[in-house]
Structures are given as C-alpha cells and as structure tokens.
Design a protein around this motif. Structure first.
Motif, PDB file in Angstrom:
ATOM      1  N   GLU A 158     -40.486  -2.782  52.310  1.00 40.95           N
ATOM      2  CA  GLU A 158     -39.894  -1.766  53.187  1.00 40.95           C
ATOM      3  C   GLU A 158     -38.369  -1.806  53.102  1.00 40.95           C
ATOM      4  OE1 GLU A 158     -39.921  -0.734  57.961  1.00 40.95           O
ATOM      5  OE2 GLU A 158     -41.597  -1.893  57.120  1.00 40.95           O
ATOM      6  N   GLN A 161     -37.194  -0.258  49.902  1.00 41.70           N
ATOM      7  CA  GLN A 161     -37.271   1.208  49.962  1.00 41.70           C
ATOM      8  C   GLN A 161     -36.112   1.787  50.768  1.00 41.70           C
ATOM      9  OE1 GLN A 161     -41.148   2.009  51.547  1.00 41.70           O
ATOM     10  NE2 GLN A 161     -42.218   1.454  49.644  1.00 41.70           N
ATOM     11  N   VAL A 162     -35.777   1.109  51.894  1.00 39.87           N
ATOM     12  CA  VAL A 162     -34.667   1.583  52.729  1.00 39.87           C
ATOM     13  C   VAL A 162     -33.348   1.507  51.950  1.00 39.87           C
ATOM     14  CG1 VAL A 162     -33.282   1.042  54.776  1.00 39.87           C
ATOM     15  CG2 VAL A 162     -35.774   1.093  54.937  1.00 39.87           C
ATOM     16  N   THR A 164     -32.906   1.454  48.697  1.00 39.52           N
ATOM     17  CA  THR A 164     -32.931   2.454  47.620  1.00 39.52           C
ATOM     18  C   THR A 164     -32.657   3.839  48.183  1.00 39.52           C
ATOM     19  OG1 THR A 164     -34.553   1.132  46.405  1.00 39.52           O
ATOM     20  CG2 THR A 164     -34.366   3.439  45.781  1.00 39.52           C
ATOM     21  N   SER A 165     -33.260   4.155  49.325  1.00 40.43           N
ATOM     22  CA  SER A 165     -33.062   5.460  49.947  1.00 40.43           C
ATOM     23  C   SER A 165     -31.602   5.652  50.375  1.00 40.43           C
ATOM     24  CB  SER A 165     -33.992   5.584  51.157  1.00 40.43           C
ATOM     25  OG  SER A 165     -33.757   6.767  51.849  1.00 40.43           O
ATOM     26  N   VAL A 166     -31.005   4.617  50.985  1.00 39.49           N
ATOM     27  CA  VAL A 166     -29.604   4.697  51.426  1.00 39.49           C
ATOM     28  C   VAL A 166     -28.682   4.865  50.224  1.00 39.49           C
ATOM     29  CG1 VAL A 166     -27.709   3.352  52.440  1.00 39.49           C
ATOM     30  CG2 VAL A 166     -29.933   3.455  53.592  1.00 39.49           C
ATOM     31  N   GLN A 168     -29.434   6.157  47.374  1.00 40.81           N
ATOM     32  CA  GLN A 168     -29.606   7.521  46.842  1.00 40.81           C
ATOM     33  C   GLN A 168     -28.858   8.532  47.703  1.00 40.81           C
ATOM     34  OE1 GLN A 168     -33.867   7.915  46.636  1.00 40.81           O
ATOM     35  NE2 GLN A 168     -33.984   6.979  44.593  1.00 40.81           N
ATOM     36  N   GLU A 169     -28.897   8.338  49.018  1.00 39.10           N
ATOM     37  CA  GLU A 169     -28.203   9.265  49.920  1.00 39.10           C
ATOM     38  C   GLU A 169     -26.683   9.137  49.797  1.00 39.10           C
ATOM     39  OE1 GLU A 169     -29.568   9.094  53.949  1.00 39.10           O
ATOM     40  OE2 GLU A 169     -31.669   9.361  53.368  1.00 39.10           O
TER      41      GLU A 169
END
Length: 199
Positions: A158, A161-162, A164-166, A168-169
């Motif tokens: 988790e 994923q967080v 990686t998401s941050v 990417q953003e």
C-alpha cells in the motif's frame, strides 16, 4: 522343649506380596502369556478395572487394536532377554476417559524359565496434555506471526502504491516548473549572471 515365639515372622512370600500391593508405583504382574496375574492397589485404581478372576484378562485387551500387536512384540523382546523395555501407550477406562501411560516392563526368570512379567505403569497424561497445550500455543503464535507478516507485506504494498501515485502526481507540475525555469533562463540570457549575484 522350645519356646514358641508369640509373634512369628510372616513367610517371605507374604512379605513380598505385601510390598507389591503397597508399592508407591502402579504395578501389574502378567503371566507368561500376557494375562493379568495380579495388580497392586495403585494399578487397580489407575486402570479402573472391574473385579475379575486373576489370570483372566489379557493386558493387551486394554490397549487400542493398533497397539495390541506392538505390546505382544514388547513382551517377546523382554522374554527373549532383551532386558527391560519402555513404551508409551493409551488406555481407555470404564468411565470413557483415556490415559496416556508409560509402561516399563521387566521379566522375572528362574532356571531360564519366565515366571511372570512385572509391568510398572506411569500416568503421563498431564505431561501429554501440557505438551499438547504448548503445541497449540506454538500453532497460535505461528498463525499470529503469519498474519502479522501478511499485514506488513500488505502495508508495504500500500505504501509503495501511495508513493508511486504521489510521484506520478508531482511529475507533471515538476516538469512544468523545470520547463518554465528553462524558458526563463533562455529569456534572461547573459543577464542571468546578474540575477544570480548576491545583493
């Protein structure tokens, strides 16, 4: 005329019989063919047997069918001069309880002939129960460790994923800032050195 002792000593066999019956361990005498010849007070209470004629019941009949042949082998080894033997077994009592017992078997011989087997019974049920409790406790701990490890893995996944998401953003705004800085550098040209000098 000889004087008679008012308290004659009991015969030797009566004394040994008394010692057997009052022994501090549960003991059973078996005939050469494995039948119960005699049992002392503790063995009688431990096994919870009905009153029956001596030499009637085979001791192996108290055991589960799977252990009866093992017990017969046990008797043969002792009779063949293999010395005392020890095995662990279970016995079902009349009250439907099961006892875990350690059996220590020896043989009494005279002139090379087997007189009887001497069997000492030790109730190891509390030790077996304690051992099972420990095994159950280990199983619970193993399960908790596996659950904890699975939870840590899930949290790590988790977190990844967080992150990686941050990233990417943040990538698009950061690339726009870098592009804007590049354009600003180009627009300022040589004057950028003046901008970078401390005031």
């Amino acid at each position: 005329m000889t004087k008679q002792d008012p308290n004659p000593a009991p015969p030797a066999h009566a004394h040994s019989h008394s010692l057997f019956h009052d022994a501090p361990v549960a003991s059973v005498l078996l005939t050469p063919d494995g039948r119960i010849q005699d049992l002392n007070t503790l063995a009688f209470g431990l096994l919870d047997l009905p009153r029956e004629p001596r030499g009637g019941r085979r001791f192996a009949s108290l055991l589960s069918p799977a252990l009866q042949s093992t017990f017969s082998t046990f008797l043969r080894q002792v009779a063949a001069g293999g010395g005392p033997q020890t095995i662990e077994t279970q016995i079902s009592r009349r009250d439907s309880t099961t006892l875990d017992l350690r059996l220590d078997l020896g043989a009494s011989m005279a002139d090379g002939q087997l007189i009887h087997y001497h069997l000492v019974l030790t109730d190891i049920t509390p030790y077996k129960q304690a051992h099972q409790t420990l095994l159950n406790g280990h199983a619970v701990l193993d399960h908790q460790i596996e659950s904890g490890t699975a939870r840590v893995r899930a949290l790590n996944d988790e977190l990844e994923q967080v992150v990686t998401s941050v990233l990417q953003e943040l990538y698009l705004p950061a690339s726009r800032v870098m592009s804007a800085l590049g354009l600003l550098r180009q627009a300022l040209g040589d004057r950028i050195d003046d901008v970078e000098k401390p005031v």
